[in-house]
Design a protein around this motif. Structure first.
Motif, short mmCIF file in Angstrom:
data_model
loop_
_atom_site.label_atom_id
_atom_site.label_comp_id
_atom_site.label_asym_id
_atom_site.label_seq_id
_atom_site.Cartn_x
_atom_site.Cartn_y
_atom_site.Cartn_z
N THR A 189 0.71 -1.24 -0.10
CA THR A 189 0.10 -0.27 0.21
C THR A 189 0.74 1.65 0.15
N SER A 190 0.53 2.41 -0.78
CA SER A 190 1.36 3.82 -1.43
C SER A 190 0.47 4.01 -1.64
N ILE A 191 1.52 5.61 -1.35
CA ILE A 191 0.62 6.73 -1.62
C ILE A 191 1.84 7.83 -2.93
N TYR A 192 1.15 8.39 -4.04
CA TYR A 192 2.26 9.37 -4.06
C TYR A 192 1.38 10.70 -3.47
N PHE A 193 2.25 11.14 -3.57
CA PHE A 193 1.21 13.14 -2.96
C PHE A 193 2.37 14.28 -2.87
N GLY A 194 1.88 14.98 -2.93
CA GLY A 194 2.67 16.55 -3.05
C GLY A 194 1.66 17.29 -4.27
N GLY A 195 2.30 18.85 -4.52
CA GLY A 195 2.48 19.77 -5.67
C GLY A 195 3.06 20.93 -4.65
N PRO A 196 2.99 22.38 -6.30
CA PRO A 196 3.70 23.41 -6.06
C PRO A 196 2.55 24.53 -5.16
N GLY A 197 1.79 24.05 -4.69
CA GLY A 197 1.33 25.35 -4.22
C GLY A 197 0.33 26.30 -4.98
N LYS A 198 0.06 26.99 -4.38
CA LYS A 198 -0.38 28.81 -5.62
C LYS A 198 0.18 28.28 -7.26
N ASN A 199 -1.11 28.41 -8.42
CA ASN A 199 -0.40 28.08 -9.20
C ASN A 199 -1.39 28.82 -10.18
N PRO A 200 -1.32 29.03 -11.69
CA PRO A 200 -2.14 29.12 -11.93
C PRO A 200 -4.09 28.76 -12.02
N SER A 201 -4.01 26.97 -11.76
CA SER A 201 -5.28 26.02 -11.35
C SER A 201 -5.54 26.77 -10.26
N CYS A 202 -4.92 27.34 -9.73
CA CYS A 202 -4.31 27.05 -7.67
C CYS A 202 -4.79 28.16 -7.09
N PRO A 203 -5.55 29.22 -7.44
CA PRO A 203 -5.06 31.16 -7.22
C PRO A 203 -5.17 31.42 -5.60
#
Length: 204
Positions: free
Chosen positions: A190-204
């Protein structure tokens, strides 16, 4: 501040007790961007309550090497277990048993955890969406070598046997900012990938 780890919790609304341990980066707490091992329990970072029995690893100390985007990847094995005899919660990092939280400091966690969370968190005192990256700063869809991951996720049952967790749900509060994907296979369990850049054009 960005943290990666898991959370064990037990209790009722207003009376919950929890343990969190993992890796974090926090300029606010440490004054730099180094990746560090951290502990957090019921309102306090790396503070009194945990009894360290090993001098091999410093809680709050920098760790290296760390994974590089599209480069070398490094794992840390973190294990926590409640001793059924004395009720203490023991913490192990790789082959080192670091210490324990005495069962006597808890009310609900003195017995067991009712649920466990794995993943990442990002915090900012700014009311606007943070630009702080979670994990590598890349979304889980990019996969191994690019996105952050937690693999071989297991829990201890009432007989002290390791097994894959059941009744798994995946939660991303703002998936255009940070997201998560889970999987299960013979190599990673059982595993997960996760994360992201935070604020970006799709996440104002």
């Amino acid at each position: 501040m960005e943290t990666v780890g898991d959370r064990m919790e037990q209790g009722i609304t207003g009376q919950a007790a929890f343990l969190i341990r993992g890796k974090m980066v926090s300029q606010e707490i440490y004054g730099d961007n180094n990746t560090r091992i951290f502990l957090y329990w019921t309102g306090c970072y790396s503070c009194s309550g945990f009894i360290q029995t090993s001098s091999q690893i410093v809680i709050g100390g920098s760790i290296s090497p760390v994974s590089i985007y599209n480069g070398s990847q490094y794992d840390i094995n973190i294990y926590i277990q409640k001793d059924p005899k004395d009720g203490n919660w023991w913490l192990q990092l790789n082959s080192y048993v670091l210490g324990y939280w005495p069962g006597s400091i808890f009310s609900h966690l003195a017995y067991n955890a009712s649920y466990i969370n794995w993943g990442g968190e990002v915090y900012t005192p700014d009311a606007n969406q943070t630009t702080t990256p979670m994990g590598s700063g890349h979304f889980p869809e990019e996969g191994f070598g690019k996105a952050s991951y937690i693999k071989n996720i297991q829990v201890l049952d009432s007989s002290n046997n390791l097994k894959s967790p059941s009744n798994i749900s995946v939660i991303a509060e703002r998936p255009n900012c940070y997201n998560v994907q889970n999987s299960n296979n013979s190599d990673w369990g059982t595993s997960i990938y996760f994360g992201g850049p935070g604020k970006n054009p799709s996440c104002p």
